[in-house]
Design a protein around this motif. Sequence first.
Motif, mmCIF file in Angstrom:
data_model
loop_
_atom_site.group_PDB
_atom_site.id
_atom_site.type_symbol
_atom_site.label_atom_id
_atom_site.label_comp_id
_atom_site.label_asym_id
_atom_site.label_seq_id
_atom_site.Cartn_x
_atom_site.Cartn_y
_atom_site.Cartn_z
ATOM 1 N N MET A 1 -4.505 -76.297 -81.795
ATOM 2 C CA MET A 1 -3.409 -75.532 -81.166
ATOM 3 C C MET A 1 -4.149 -75.547 -79.424
ATOM 4 O O MET A 1 -5.265 -75.279 -79.056
ATOM 5 N N ILE A 2 -3.272 -76.163 -78.597
ATOM 6 C CA ILE A 2 -3.523 -76.333 -77.182
ATOM 7 C C ILE A 2 -3.001 -75.341 -76.445
ATOM 8 O O ILE A 2 -1.701 -75.027 -76.465
ATOM 9 N N ASN A 3 -3.777 -74.490 -75.489
ATOM 10 C CA ASN A 3 -3.132 -73.628 -74.521
ATOM 11 C C ASN A 3 -3.372 -74.191 -73.168
ATOM 12 O O ASN A 3 -4.405 -74.306 -72.803
ATOM 13 N N LEU A 4 -2.123 -74.736 -72.588
ATOM 14 C CA LEU A 4 -2.044 -75.185 -71.107
ATOM 15 C C LEU A 4 -1.825 -73.822 -70.107
ATOM 16 O O LEU A 4 -0.932 -73.471 -70.311
ATOM 17 N N GLU A 5 -2.627 -73.608 -68.988
ATOM 18 C CA GLU A 5 -2.248 -72.815 -68.175
ATOM 19 C C GLU A 5 -2.733 -73.146 -66.760
ATOM 20 O O GLU A 5 -3.390 -74.300 -66.527
ATOM 21 N N MET A 6 -2.028 -72.818 -65.637
ATOM 22 C CA MET A 6 -2.179 -73.284 -64.302
ATOM 23 C C MET A 6 -1.953 -71.937 -63.572
ATOM 24 O O MET A 6 -1.393 -70.951 -63.735
ATOM 25 N N GLN A 7 -2.932 -72.257 -62.359
ATOM 26 C CA GLN A 7 -2.766 -71.077 -61.288
ATOM 27 C C GLN A 7 -3.437 -71.548 -60.208
ATOM 28 O O GLN A 7 -4.274 -72.303 -59.951
ATOM 29 N N VAL A 8 -2.404 -71.207 -58.897
ATOM 30 C CA VAL A 8 -2.534 -72.077 -57.663
ATOM 31 C C VAL A 8 -3.463 -70.937 -56.728
ATOM 32 O O VAL A 8 -4.365 -71.609 -56.172
ATOM 33 N N ALA A 9 -3.149 -69.760 -56.980
ATOM 34 C CA ALA A 9 -3.966 -68.627 -56.040
ATOM 35 C C ALA A 9 -5.153 -68.077 -56.841
ATOM 36 O O ALA A 9 -4.707 -67.564 -57.901
ATOM 37 N N ASN A 10 -6.239 -67.969 -56.536
ATOM 38 C CA ASN A 10 -7.378 -67.361 -57.270
ATOM 39 C C ASN A 10 -7.004 -65.764 -57.177
ATOM 40 O O ASN A 10 -7.186 -65.166 -56.322
ATOM 41 N N GLN A 11 -6.844 -65.338 -58.256
ATOM 42 C CA GLN A 11 -6.794 -63.949 -58.565
ATOM 43 C C GLN A 11 -7.788 -63.399 -59.246
ATOM 44 O O GLN A 11 -7.775 -62.082 -59.438
ATOM 45 N N LEU A 12 -8.871 -63.800 -58.969
ATOM 46 C CA LEU A 12 -10.394 -63.503 -59.300
ATOM 47 C C LEU A 12 -10.290 -62.837 -60.783
ATOM 48 O O LEU A 12 -11.290 -62.016 -61.107
ATOM 49 N N ASN A 13 -9.513 -63.198 -61.841
ATOM 50 C CA ASN A 13 -9.486 -62.926 -62.885
ATOM 51 C C ASN A 13 -9.629 -63.817 -63.971
ATOM 52 O O ASN A 13 -9.216 -63.753 -65.112
ATOM 53 N N TRP A 14 -9.728 -65.258 -63.459
ATOM 54 C CA TRP A 14 -9.645 -66.120 -64.460
ATOM 55 C C TRP A 14 -10.276 -66.327 -65.834
ATOM 56 O O TRP A 14 -9.933 -66.666 -66.882
ATOM 57 N N GLN A 15 -11.686 -66.306 -65.677
ATOM 58 C CA GLN A 15 -12.424 -66.097 -66.817
ATOM 59 C C GLN A 15 -12.084 -65.306 -67.964
ATOM 60 O O GLN A 15 -11.903 -65.629 -68.965
ATOM 61 N N ASN A 16 -11.720 -63.801 -67.462
ATOM 62 C CA ASN A 16 -11.215 -63.075 -68.562
ATOM 63 C C ASN A 16 -9.886 -63.545 -69.140
ATOM 64 O O ASN A 16 -9.606 -63.424 -70.143
ATOM 65 N N ARG A 17 -9.097 -63.976 -68.239
ATOM 66 C CA ARG A 17 -7.680 -63.943 -68.577
ATOM 67 C C ARG A 17 -7.650 -65.255 -69.480
ATOM 68 O O ARG A 17 -6.861 -65.276 -70.370
ATOM 69 N N SER A 18 -8.420 -66.366 -69.221
ATOM 70 C CA SER A 18 -8.418 -67.392 -69.902
ATOM 71 C C SER A 18 -8.959 -67.265 -71.450
ATOM 72 O O SER A 18 -8.501 -67.562 -72.471
ATOM 73 N N LEU A 47 -6.656 -75.446 -62.212
ATOM 74 C CA LEU A 47 -6.960 -74.674 -61.147
ATOM 75 C C LEU A 47 -6.885 -75.310 -59.761
ATOM 76 O O LEU A 47 -7.358 -76.345 -59.568
ATOM 77 N N ASP A 48 -6.146 -74.623 -58.639
ATOM 78 C CA ASP A 48 -5.875 -75.242 -57.407
ATOM 79 C C ASP A 48 -6.936 -74.563 -56.550
ATOM 80 O O ASP A 48 -6.711 -74.516 -55.226
ATOM 81 N N TYR A 49 -8.245 -74.310 -57.043
ATOM 82 C CA TYR A 49 -9.218 -73.764 -56.414
ATOM 83 C C TYR A 49 -10.391 -73.848 -57.073
ATOM 84 O O TYR A 49 -10.360 -74.385 -58.202
ATOM 85 N N THR A 50 -11.584 -73.718 -56.730
ATOM 86 C CA THR A 50 -12.994 -73.994 -57.110
ATOM 87 C C THR A 50 -13.423 -72.654 -57.774
ATOM 88 O O THR A 50 -13.344 -71.603 -57.251
ATOM 89 N N LEU A 51 -13.423 -72.557 -59.200
ATOM 90 C CA LEU A 51 -13.828 -71.301 -59.912
ATOM 91 C C LEU A 51 -15.319 -71.089 -59.712
ATOM 92 O O LEU A 51 -15.386 -69.782 -59.456
ATOM 93 N N VAL A 52 -16.288 -71.819 -59.683
ATOM 94 C CA VAL A 52 -17.493 -71.332 -59.367
ATOM 95 C C VAL A 52 -17.921 -72.062 -58.008
ATOM 96 O O VAL A 52 -18.482 -73.298 -57.969
ATOM 97 N N ARG A 53 -18.120 -71.337 -56.885
ATOM 98 C CA ARG A 53 -18.402 -72.082 -55.662
ATOM 99 C C ARG A 53 -19.634 -72.622 -55.497
ATOM 100 O O ARG A 53 -19.805 -73.596 -54.983
ATOM 101 N N SER A 54 -20.626 -71.809 -56.114
ATOM 102 C CA SER A 54 -22.008 -72.267 -56.010
ATOM 103 C C SER A 54 -22.228 -73.588 -56.929
ATOM 104 O O SER A 54 -23.271 -74.483 -56.487
#
Length: 238
Positions: A1-18, A47-54
Motif C-alpha cells: 500500500m502506497i500513501n502519497l502526500e504533499m505539503q507546500v507550507a511547513n506546518q511544523l508537524n510533518w514527522q508526526n503527521r506522516s 515537500l516544498d521545503y527542507t524538513l531537516v535544515r541542518s
Amino acid sequence: MINLEMQVANQLNWQNRSVVYLCRSYDSLNHGQDYDEAKSVIHIGFLDYTLVRSRPEFYASYKLINVKNYQKYSDNITLNVVDLTRIDLATEEDKVYHIDGWAKLLKATTWEEVNMLAAKDENMREAAKSIFVYNTEEQIRKMCRDREEYYQDLRNYERAVADRDQSIASYQKAISDRDRSIASYEKVLSDRDQSIASYQKAISERDQSIASYEKVILEKDAQIQQLLAEKEKLKAQK
C-alpha cells in the motif's frame, strides 16, 4: 500500500503527521486475520521545503531499525521524503530512478517544461496527460465556480439593491410624514398668528375707543368747569 502526500507550507508537524498516516494504512487487518497478512506500507511525502535544515537531502528513506547496530527491524514500514526545493542534491541513484525528473515535473510552472520532461519518459508522458486533463477539468470547474459565484454575487447585489430601495422608500415616507407634520405645525402657527393679529387689532380698536371716550370726557369736564366758572361769576355780580 502506497500513501502519497504533499505539503507546500511547513506546518511544523510533518514527522508526526506522516507517521499517523502510515500507521493508519498499515492497520488494515480485519478481526481474525493473521498478522503475516499485513501488507507493507510505503509513505511518500513531497515537500516544498527542507524538513531537516541542518542536514538537507533531496531524497531520504526511513525504516524501523536497531539504533545501536542499524539492523532492520521490519521492511513493512517505509517513510520516504522528497524535498522539491533541493533537486540539486539528487544523487546518481536518485537520477537512475528518475526521482529528480518527477520532482522537476511537480515543480514545472509551464506546459513547455512539462512537455520537455514528459518526452524523456513514457510514465511521465502518462502523468503529463493526467495533469493536463486534471487542469483542464479544474479550469472547467473553476469557470463553473466563477459562474456560480457571479450569479451568487448578482443575487446578493439584487438583494442589497432591494434592501436599499426599501430603506429609501422608508426614508422618503419618513420625510413625507415629517413634511406633513411641518405643514400642520406651520398651519397651526399661521392660525395662531392670525388670531394674535386679530386680537391685536381688537386691542388697538379698543384702545382707540378708550382714547376717544377719554377725549369726550375731557371735553365734558372742560365744559363743566367753564359752566361752573360762569356760575361763580354771576354770583359775584349779584
